[in-house]
Enzyme design. Sequence first.
Site, short mmCIF file in Angstrom:
data_model
loop_
_atom_site.label_atom_id
_atom_site.label_comp_id
_atom_site.label_asym_id
_atom_site.label_seq_id
_atom_site.Cartn_x
_atom_site.Cartn_y
_atom_site.Cartn_z
N LYS A 83 0.83 -1.21 0.00
CA LYS A 83 0.00 0.00 0.00
C LYS A 83 0.87 1.26 0.00
O LYS A 83 2.04 1.22 0.37
CB LYS A 83 -0.93 -0.03 1.22
CG LYS A 83 -2.00 -1.14 1.14
CD LYS A 83 -2.94 -1.02 2.34
CE LYS A 83 -4.10 -1.98 2.23
NZ LYS A 83 -5.08 -1.77 3.33
N GLU A 114 -9.84 -9.29 -8.76
CA GLU A 114 -8.80 -8.29 -8.51
C GLU A 114 -7.62 -8.44 -9.47
O GLU A 114 -7.05 -7.45 -9.93
CB GLU A 114 -8.32 -8.39 -7.06
CG GLU A 114 -9.41 -7.97 -6.08
CD GLU A 114 -8.94 -7.94 -4.64
OE1 GLU A 114 -7.77 -8.28 -4.35
OE2 GLU A 114 -9.77 -7.57 -3.77
N ASN A 158 -2.02 -0.52 7.09
CA ASN A 158 -1.61 -1.87 7.47
C ASN A 158 -0.72 -2.54 6.43
O ASN A 158 -0.63 -3.76 6.35
CB ASN A 158 -2.84 -2.72 7.82
CG ASN A 158 -3.84 -2.80 6.68
OD1 ASN A 158 -3.56 -2.34 5.57
ND2 ASN A 158 -5.00 -3.37 6.93
N HIS A 217 -2.12 -5.18 0.99
CA HIS A 217 -3.44 -5.68 0.60
C HIS A 217 -3.28 -7.09 0.07
O HIS A 217 -2.32 -7.40 -0.64
CB HIS A 217 -4.07 -4.82 -0.52
CG HIS A 217 -5.25 -5.51 -1.13
ND1 HIS A 217 -6.50 -5.49 -0.55
CD2 HIS A 217 -5.36 -6.34 -2.22
CE1 HIS A 217 -7.33 -6.25 -1.27
NE2 HIS A 217 -6.66 -6.76 -2.30
N1 UDP Z 1 -10.15 -0.68 7.08
C1 UDP Z 1 -10.23 0.46 7.88
N2 UDP Z 1 -11.08 0.43 8.97
C2 UDP Z 1 -11.80 -0.68 9.28
C3 UDP Z 1 -11.72 -1.81 8.46
C4 UDP Z 1 -10.87 -1.78 7.36
O1 UDP Z 1 -9.57 1.46 7.63
O2 UDP Z 1 -12.55 -0.65 10.28
C5 UDP Z 1 -9.24 -0.66 5.91
C6 UDP Z 1 -8.01 -1.52 6.18
O3 UDP Z 1 -6.87 -0.80 5.72
C7 UDP Z 1 -8.26 -2.76 5.35
C8 UDP Z 1 -9.10 -2.23 4.20
O4 UDP Z 1 -9.91 -1.21 4.79
O5 UDP Z 1 -7.05 -3.35 4.91
C9 UDP Z 1 -10.00 -3.25 3.55
O6 UDP Z 1 -10.81 -3.84 4.55
P1 UDP Z 1 -11.01 -5.43 4.63
O7 UDP Z 1 -12.09 -5.68 5.60
O8 UDP Z 1 -11.17 -5.96 3.24
O9 UDP Z 1 -9.64 -5.95 5.29
P2 UDP Z 1 -8.42 -6.77 4.62
O10 UDP Z 1 -9.00 -7.73 3.64
O11 UDP Z 1 -7.51 -5.76 3.96
O12 UDP Z 1 -7.75 -7.46 5.78
MG MG Z 2 -10.42 -7.51 2.18
#
Ligand code: UDP
Ligand code: MG
Length: 159
Positions: free
Chosen positions: A11, A131, A116, A119
């Site tokens: 990211k 994707e 974090n 991705h």
């Molecule tokens: N995210 C956030 N706040 C939240 C949940 C998710 O900012 O409460 C962001 C986080 O950076 C995450 C991205 O949104 O990586 C996509 O969310 P997802 O639930 O798909 O998590 P991931 O698959 O990336 O673990």
């Molecule tokens: Mg996700």
Amino acid sequence: MTTQQTFLAIKPEAYSRGDATGIITMLSKLLPDAKCVAMKSYQPSEALAKEHYAALSDKPFFPELIESFTAGSILGMVWEGTNVVEKAREAMGATDPVAAAEGTIRKQYGKHIGDNAIHGSDTDPGSAEREVKIHFPEGEFNEIADPAGKSQELCQAAA
Ligand code: UDP
Ligand code: MG
């Protein structure tokens, strides 16, 4: 047990901190049976980010998520291998770095839930294929023998 592809991306925040090569070195160690078959550096447009994260469009954090994902270059990749979608999720660790297990990428390189580091496609059927198509519509995949080395070259060229 089938061969799969998954879309992984460093990211913007982690990319700009210079963490891409370290993260990819970790990916290679944590996914010893998988191979990286595509890698490129690019700044996602707002349209691409909204398409990529379409499933989250009704979440309260969606505007910040799009702002963050379009803030700078990412390093987008396709990794291929047996059950690689789930294995890559394990290597990444929990979405919130605070909750991520020791030895995972988000534990080591993530700062907070909105930053974090990496991705990875989720395990819902069709999600990874979708994707990969969005980010690599050219669809040309060949094994990259030294993904960490290639990431270093790309990052130096972009700097
Ligand atoms: N995210 C956030 N706040 C939240 C949940 C998710 O900012 O409460 C962001 C986080 O950076 C995450 C991205 O949104 O990586 C996509 O969310 P997802 O639930 O798909 O998590 P991931 O698959 O990336 O673990
Ligand atoms: Mg996700």
